[in-house]
Design an enzyme around this catalytic site. Sequence first.
Site, short mmCIF file in Angstrom:
data_model
loop_
_atom_site.label_atom_id
_atom_site.label_comp_id
_atom_site.label_asym_id
_atom_site.label_seq_id
_atom_site.Cartn_x
_atom_site.Cartn_y
_atom_site.Cartn_z
N HIS A 63 -12.54 4.54 53.84
CA HIS A 63 -12.92 4.04 52.35
C HIS A 63 -11.87 3.95 51.67
O HIS A 63 -11.74 3.01 50.92
CB HIS A 63 -13.88 5.04 51.93
CG HIS A 63 -14.45 4.73 50.55
ND1 HIS A 63 -14.26 5.38 49.44
CD2 HIS A 63 -15.45 3.86 50.43
CE1 HIS A 63 -15.06 4.65 48.42
NE2 HIS A 63 -15.71 3.81 49.01
N ASP A 105 -18.10 0.86 50.09
CA ASP A 105 -19.25 1.73 49.63
C ASP A 105 -20.12 1.78 50.78
O ASP A 105 -20.39 3.20 51.34
CB ASP A 105 -19.64 1.64 48.47
CG ASP A 105 -18.63 1.96 47.21
OD1 ASP A 105 -17.67 2.40 47.75
OD2 ASP A 105 -18.93 1.81 45.95
#
Length: 138
Positions: A63, A105
């Site tokens: 991420h 996300d």
Amino acid sequence: MRTLWIVAVLLLGVEGSLVQFEMMIIKVAKRSGLFWYGAYGCYCGWGGQGRPQDATDRCCFVHDCCYGKATDCNPKTVSYTYSVKNGEIICEDDDPCKKQVCECDRVAAVCFRDNIPSYNNNYKRFPAENCRGDPEPC
């Protein structure tokens, strides 16, 4: 408890992706991102160094890398549009920045869900000095 209160107060002033990311994690992984992943391993939370400790920490590493590749926008504040259909997240924006941040996300939320069995309480509030080794390339 005091830490959670401080985080909650800070989030009141945050708009965009971080709040949306929290909601996405709750919808997909059925747990709070702030509570479970806010200070986990070497990469979940602010910053990151060393090698990811397990599959859950690797979700955060990936991420962070994804946010680092976001161009011409601030991934932590941009707002995007998504929906959840049949348990799957669909990023709906046409804007390249918003789409890219939403996808970062989405991938992380799904990764958290898929790696719940790897979650190790020993890595919660893991000291940064234990995060050793050369970081992997993104």
